[in-house]
Design a protein around this motif. Structure first.
Motif, PDB file in Angstrom:
ATOM      1  N   LYS A 164       0.739  -1.114  -0.117  1.00 48.44           N
ATOM      2  CA  LYS A 164       0.056   0.043   0.109  1.00 48.44           C
ATOM      3  C   LYS A 164       0.742   1.301  -0.034  1.00 48.44           C
ATOM      4  O   LYS A 164       1.918   1.378   0.773  1.00 48.44           O
ATOM      5  CB  LYS A 164      -0.918  -0.080   1.278  1.00 48.44           C
ATOM      6  N   ALA A 165       0.334   2.050  -0.894  1.00 53.35           N
ATOM      7  CA  ALA A 165       1.229   3.363  -1.138  1.00 53.35           C
ATOM      8  C   ALA A 165       0.453   4.793  -0.684  1.00 53.35           C
ATOM      9  O   ALA A 165      -0.841   4.697  -1.147  1.00 53.35           O
ATOM     10  CB  ALA A 165       1.997   3.352  -2.452  1.00 53.35           C
ATOM     11  N   LEU A 166       0.885   5.760  -0.516  1.00 53.87           N
ATOM     12  CA  LEU A 166       0.130   7.061  -0.475  1.00 53.87           C
ATOM     13  C   LEU A 166       0.737   7.848  -1.674  1.00 53.87           C
ATOM     14  O   LEU A 166       1.871   7.693  -2.227  1.00 53.87           O
ATOM     15  CB  LEU A 166       0.733   7.896   0.494  1.00 53.87           C
ATOM     16  N   LYS A 167      -0.131   8.654  -2.263  1.00 50.73           N
ATOM     17  CA  LYS A 167       0.030   9.635  -3.680  1.00 50.73           C
ATOM     18  C   LYS A 167       0.362  10.970  -2.838  1.00 50.73           C
ATOM     19  O   LYS A 167      -0.552  11.624  -2.665  1.00 50.73           O
ATOM     20  CB  LYS A 167      -0.906   9.437  -4.537  1.00 50.73           C
ATOM     21  N   LEU A 168       1.671  11.254  -2.805  1.00 47.03           N
ATOM     22  CA  LEU A 168       1.994  12.399  -2.033  1.00 47.03           C
ATOM     23  C   LEU A 168       2.983  13.298  -3.040  1.00 47.03           C
ATOM     24  O   LEU A 168       4.284  13.253  -2.767  1.00 47.03           O
ATOM     25  CB  LEU A 168       2.726  12.331  -0.663  1.00 47.03           C
ATOM     26  N   GLY A 169       2.385  13.573  -4.188  1.00 40.65           N
ATOM     27  CA  GLY A 169       3.265  14.116  -5.092  1.00 40.65           C
ATOM     28  C   GLY A 169       3.600  12.924  -5.930  1.00 40.65           C
ATOM     29  O   GLY A 169       2.910  12.779  -6.947  1.00 40.65           O
ATOM     30  N   ASN A 170       4.580  12.275  -5.528  1.00 37.43           N
ATOM     31  CA  ASN A 170       5.144  11.149  -6.064  1.00 37.43           C
ATOM     32  C   ASN A 170       4.422   9.885  -5.187  1.00 37.43           C
ATOM     33  O   ASN A 170       4.053  10.274  -3.998  1.00 37.43           O
ATOM     34  CB  ASN A 170       6.330  10.655  -5.947  1.00 37.43           C
ATOM     35  N   MET A 171       4.707   8.827  -5.591  1.00 36.82           N
ATOM     36  CA  MET A 171       4.305   7.631  -4.574  1.00 36.82           C
ATOM     37  C   MET A 171       5.000   7.366  -3.452  1.00 36.82           C
ATOM     38  O   MET A 171       6.365   7.637  -3.677  1.00 36.82           O
ATOM     39  CB  MET A 171       4.394   6.306  -5.401  1.00 36.82           C
TER      40      MET A 171
END
Length: 71
Positions: free
Chosen positions: A37-44
């Motif tokens: 699981k990842a977050l999209k904070l500008g980039n992954m």
């Protein structure tokens, strides 16, 4: 604890790949499959806690086995 001494809480895909000893493209495949699981904070970005969970969950398995595993 000073700001510079604090451990990062999220990692880039490149950093995550380095930690998991794999290629960036494999990290993206794991994210797309939902195994990581990842977050999209500008980039992954992948939280350190998620990297730890992934390692604990899939230790001993190959990338092929992980991607084929339908949980």
């Amino acid at each position: 604890m000073t700001k510079s001494a604090m451990k990062p809480r999220v990692r880039t895909v490149v950093e995550t790949a380095r930690i998991l000893k794999t290629r960036n493209t494999n990290v993206y495949k794991l994210i797309k499959s939902g195994k990581l699981k990842a977050l999209k904070l500008g980039n992954m970005s992948v939280p350190d806690s998620e990297i730890d969970r992934f390692i604990d969950t899939y230790k001993g398995k190959t990338l092929k086995e992980i991607l084929e595993d339908e949980e």
